[in-house]
Design a protein around this motif. Structure first.
Motif, short mmCIF file in Angstrom:
data_model
loop_
_atom_site.label_atom_id
_atom_site.label_comp_id
_atom_site.label_asym_id
_atom_site.label_seq_id
_atom_site.Cartn_x
_atom_site.Cartn_y
_atom_site.Cartn_z
N ALA A 86 15.70 7.39 9.11
CA ALA A 86 14.68 6.39 9.43
C ALA A 86 13.45 7.04 10.04
N ASP A 87 13.64 8.03 10.90
CA ASP A 87 12.51 8.73 11.51
C ASP A 87 11.66 9.44 10.45
N LEU A 88 12.31 10.05 9.48
CA LEU A 88 11.58 10.75 8.42
C LEU A 88 10.81 9.75 7.54
N LEU A 89 11.43 8.62 7.24
CA LEU A 89 10.72 7.59 6.48
C LEU A 89 9.47 7.14 7.22
N GLU A 90 9.61 6.92 8.52
CA GLU A 90 8.49 6.46 9.33
C GLU A 90 7.41 7.54 9.40
N GLN A 91 7.82 8.78 9.50
CA GLN A 91 6.88 9.90 9.58
C GLN A 91 6.03 10.00 8.32
N HIS A 92 6.61 9.67 7.16
CA HIS A 92 5.91 9.77 5.88
C HIS A 92 5.53 8.39 5.33
N ASN A 93 5.36 7.43 6.21
CA ASN A 93 5.07 6.05 5.81
C ASN A 93 3.90 5.96 4.84
N ASP A 94 2.75 6.55 5.20
CA ASP A 94 1.55 6.41 4.38
C ASP A 94 1.71 7.08 3.02
N GLU A 95 2.38 8.24 3.01
CA GLU A 95 2.59 8.95 1.74
C GLU A 95 3.49 8.15 0.82
N LEU A 96 4.58 7.62 1.35
CA LEU A 96 5.50 6.82 0.54
C LEU A 96 4.82 5.55 0.02
N ALA A 97 4.01 4.92 0.87
CA ALA A 97 3.31 3.72 0.45
C ALA A 97 2.34 4.02 -0.67
N ALA A 98 1.61 5.13 -0.56
CA ALA A 98 0.65 5.50 -1.60
C ALA A 98 1.35 5.78 -2.93
N LEU A 99 2.47 6.50 -2.90
CA LEU A 99 3.23 6.77 -4.12
C LEU A 99 3.75 5.49 -4.75
N GLU A 100 4.24 4.56 -3.90
CA GLU A 100 4.76 3.29 -4.40
C GLU A 100 3.67 2.48 -5.08
N VAL A 101 2.49 2.44 -4.47
CA VAL A 101 1.36 1.70 -5.04
C VAL A 101 0.90 2.31 -6.34
N TRP A 102 0.81 3.63 -6.34
CA TRP A 102 0.36 4.36 -7.54
C TRP A 102 1.31 4.15 -8.71
N ASP A 103 2.59 4.13 -8.44
CA ASP A 103 3.59 4.02 -9.50
C ASP A 103 3.77 2.58 -9.99
N ASN A 104 3.77 1.63 -9.05
CA ASN A 104 4.10 0.24 -9.41
C ASN A 104 2.91 -0.70 -9.51
N GLY A 105 1.87 -0.40 -8.76
CA GLY A 105 0.72 -1.28 -8.77
C GLY A 105 0.90 -2.48 -7.86
N LYS A 106 0.32 -2.43 -6.67
CA LYS A 106 0.41 -3.51 -5.69
C LYS A 106 -0.58 -3.19 -4.58
N PRO A 107 -0.90 -4.15 -3.72
CA PRO A 107 -1.80 -3.84 -2.61
C PRO A 107 -1.22 -2.79 -1.68
N TYR A 108 -2.05 -1.80 -1.33
CA TYR A 108 -1.59 -0.73 -0.44
C TYR A 108 -1.15 -1.29 0.91
N GLN A 109 -1.89 -2.29 1.40
CA GLN A 109 -1.59 -2.87 2.69
C GLN A 109 -0.17 -3.42 2.73
N GLN A 110 0.25 -4.03 1.63
CA GLN A 110 1.59 -4.60 1.56
C GLN A 110 2.65 -3.52 1.67
N ALA A 111 2.46 -2.43 0.93
CA ALA A 111 3.44 -1.34 0.95
C ALA A 111 3.46 -0.61 2.29
N ALA A 112 2.27 -0.37 2.87
CA ALA A 112 2.17 0.46 4.07
C ALA A 112 2.55 -0.27 5.34
N THR A 113 2.29 -1.58 5.39
CA THR A 113 2.52 -2.30 6.64
C THR A 113 3.72 -3.24 6.60
N VAL A 114 4.26 -3.47 5.40
CA VAL A 114 5.39 -4.40 5.29
C VAL A 114 6.62 -3.72 4.69
#
Length: 235
Positions: A86-114
């Motif tokens: 969980a700590d590692l996921l939190e540490q790389h939150n923004d990177e994971l959110a950006a990859l998710e958005v790039w791959d799937n297509g969705k608002p970055y805010q939704q992936a990064a903050t929710v």
């Protein structure tokens, strides 16, 4: 003026399959293109797993659970692993959110903050719920070299309803009750039943439990109700 899609400021580092703790190519050597849903451009060529890769992954996972350190860990040790994840996921939150958005297509805010933070909270919730579970088995064992052989032979069956262990060695009892995959274990006794004790098995001996609070779960439904609170009290 035409709008130019913004390229996420992240790098795709891993495109292989993760099997047995290692990144490897697909057995066939095949890859497939993962595309930017905004433009149709290729983001990366990803290893294309098939039946052989799935079988390798399942066999590796089964071996890790049967022979690896995880089933021998205490609840506290398992909790530490999940919390570290969980700590590692939190540490790389923004990177994971950006990859998710790039791959799937969705608002970055939704992936990064929710979505990513919710996944982090889920891991920490499971870490708190991490408990030692006893896996038990009904089997007759004779002439064995050590407890590891007892466990292997006892679990080498399609069934797993109940087991009886007779020993004066508490360490032997603790090892067997954790390792044997059955639904009920009797220690220095046999055929003991109570209305409060859940009864059921593993594998072909059935899923779910009768009796006790567990049997009521088959007749209950869970509903989550969310409502805002004004000035909530904390006890």
């Amino acid at each position: 003026m035409s709008e130019v899609p913004i390229k996420p400021s992240v790098t795709v580092k891993y495109t292989q399959l993760l099997i047995d703790g290692k990144f490897v190519d697909a057995a066939s050597g095949k890859t497939f293109q993962t595309l930017d849903p905004r433009t149709g451009e290729v983001i990366a060529n990803v290893a294309e797993g098939d039946a052989e890769d799935i079988n390798r992954a399942v066999a590796s996972a089964r071996k890790a659970f049967d022979e690896g350190p995880w089933p021998k860990m205490t609840a506290y040790e398992r909790q530490k692993v999940l919390l570290r994840f969980a700590d590692l996921l939190e540490q790389h939150n923004d990177e994971l959110a950006a990859l998710e958005v790039w791959d799937n297509g969705k608002p970055y805010q939704q992936a990064a903050t929710v979505e990513v933070p919710m996944f982090v909270r889920l891991m920490r919730y499971y870490a708190g719920k991490s408990i030692d579970t006893a896996h038990l088995q009904h089997y007759n064992i004779k002439r064995v070299r050590d407890l590891d052989e007892v466990i292997r032979r006892a679990n080498d069956t399609h069934y797993g309803l109940a087991a009886g262990i007779f020993s004066q060695n508490i360490d032997t009892i603790n090892t067997l009750t954790r390792a044997l995959r059955v639904g009920t274990v009797w220690v220095n006794c046999y055929n003991i039943y109570d209305a409060a004790l859940p009864f059921g098995g593993y594998k072909m001996s059935g899923h779910g439990r009768e009796k006790g609070i567990n049997s009521l779960e088959h007749y209950l439904q869970v509903k989550a109700v969310c409502t805002p609170l004004v000035n909530p009290a904390w006890l």
